[in-house]
Structures are given as C-alpha cells and as structure tokens.
Design a protein around this motif. Structure first.
Motif, mmCIF file in Angstrom:
data_model
loop_
_atom_site.group_PDB
_atom_site.id
_atom_site.type_symbol
_atom_site.label_atom_id
_atom_site.label_comp_id
_atom_site.label_asym_id
_atom_site.label_seq_id
_atom_site.Cartn_x
_atom_site.Cartn_y
_atom_site.Cartn_z
ATOM 1 N N PHE A 111 0.829 -1.202 0.000
ATOM 2 C CA PHE A 111 0.000 0.000 0.000
ATOM 3 C C PHE A 111 0.866 1.255 0.000
ATOM 4 C CE2 PHE A 111 -3.116 -3.078 0.970
ATOM 5 C CZ PHE A 111 -4.346 -2.524 0.706
ATOM 6 N N PRO A 112 0.562 2.204 -0.874
ATOM 7 C CA PRO A 112 1.345 3.449 -0.889
ATOM 8 C C PRO A 112 1.058 4.284 0.355
ATOM 9 C CG PRO A 112 -0.494 3.608 -2.405
ATOM 10 C CD PRO A 112 -0.495 2.201 -1.876
ATOM 11 N N GLY A 113 2.039 5.059 0.733
ATOM 12 C CA GLY A 113 1.885 5.952 1.878
ATOM 13 C C GLY A 113 1.036 7.157 1.527
ATOM 14 N N GLN A 114 0.747 7.942 2.538
ATOM 15 C CA GLN A 114 -0.039 9.153 2.336
ATOM 16 C C GLN A 114 0.820 10.194 1.619
ATOM 17 O OE1 GLN A 114 -0.978 11.381 5.853
ATOM 18 N NE2 GLN A 114 -2.975 11.953 5.020
ATOM 19 N N PRO A 115 0.342 10.706 0.499
ATOM 20 C CA PRO A 115 1.128 11.730 -0.196
ATOM 21 C C PRO A 115 1.144 13.030 0.612
ATOM 22 C CG PRO A 115 -0.989 11.435 -1.270
ATOM 23 C CD PRO A 115 -0.914 10.412 -0.176
#
Length: 130
Positions: A111-115
C-alpha cells in the motif's frame, strides 16, 4: 535523506533505531531484506553442520542473539512505515501475531503511503521535523 549522496551513520541510526518520521515502501522492504539477510547468515551456517555438534550449537546461539538484536530495527521500520500510512506506530504489534503478521507485512509493502505531509512528518524517508 538526499538521494544524491550515500547515507551517513546518522541516517542509518535513524533508519534502524529511531521511531520518528516515515519510510516509503521501497525503504521498508529493502531495509527489512537487509535485516533478514543478516538473520539468515548464522542460520545458514547452523543448517550446514551436523545436528548436536558443538559448532552447530555455537551457530544456533549466534542466530538467537542476532534475531534478538534485530527485533528492534524491524519494529522501528514497521512503525515508520505505519507513520507513512498515517497510522499510529502501536499497530506494529500485530507483526508479532503469527498469521496476521504475514498480512500486515504485505500491507506495509504494497500500500502506498499518504502523499504529502501528515502528522508524522513532512516527507517520507526522513525524521520528523519539530
């Protein structure tokens, strides 16, 4: 961390021993891979030797010490990865639950991190700024 230079000792100390800040998926995975390789080295030597031999007992003891010594860096990496997802670091405790730990590891890797900035830091791969 500036990507145009090699990390210095303080960068590595922050990465493996301090819980402030955030790390992205790649840094989490690669750092975890490095720790796993370090753990695998004495285990590999243990498995090569005949069971019950003094040498195998020595390598087993070294393996146990290495695993115990690398628990904190693995927890720290998970905490910072959770920070990147804007989740509290205490959630890293699920990594100690046998089946759940596999799912948690996959979530942290995929899962990508919070931009942009969040409450744990302005950017990924650096300590949180006060």
């Amino acid at each position: 961390m500036d990507r145009t230079r090699l990390p210095d000792r303080s960068d590595l100390t922050w990465l493996f021993f301090k819980t402030s800040g955030r790390v992205n998926r790649a840094a989490y995975f690669l750092s975890g891979l490095l720790v796993s390789i370090i753990q695998a080295f004495p285990y590999y030597h243990f498995k090569l030797l005949p069971e019950g031999s003094p040498e195998s007992e020595t390598w087993w003891s070294i393996f146990v010490v290495v695993v115990m010594a690398t628990l904190w860096p693995l927890v720290v990496l998970a905490v910072k990865r959770l920070h990147d997802l804007d989740k509290p670091g205490i959630v890293a405790l699920v990594l100690f639950v046998p089946v759940v730990s596999i799912v948690a590891f996959l979530v942290l890797c995929l899962f990508p991190g919070q931009p942009g900035p969040n409450r744990y830091g302005r950017r990924t791969n650096e300590p949180a700024q006060p």
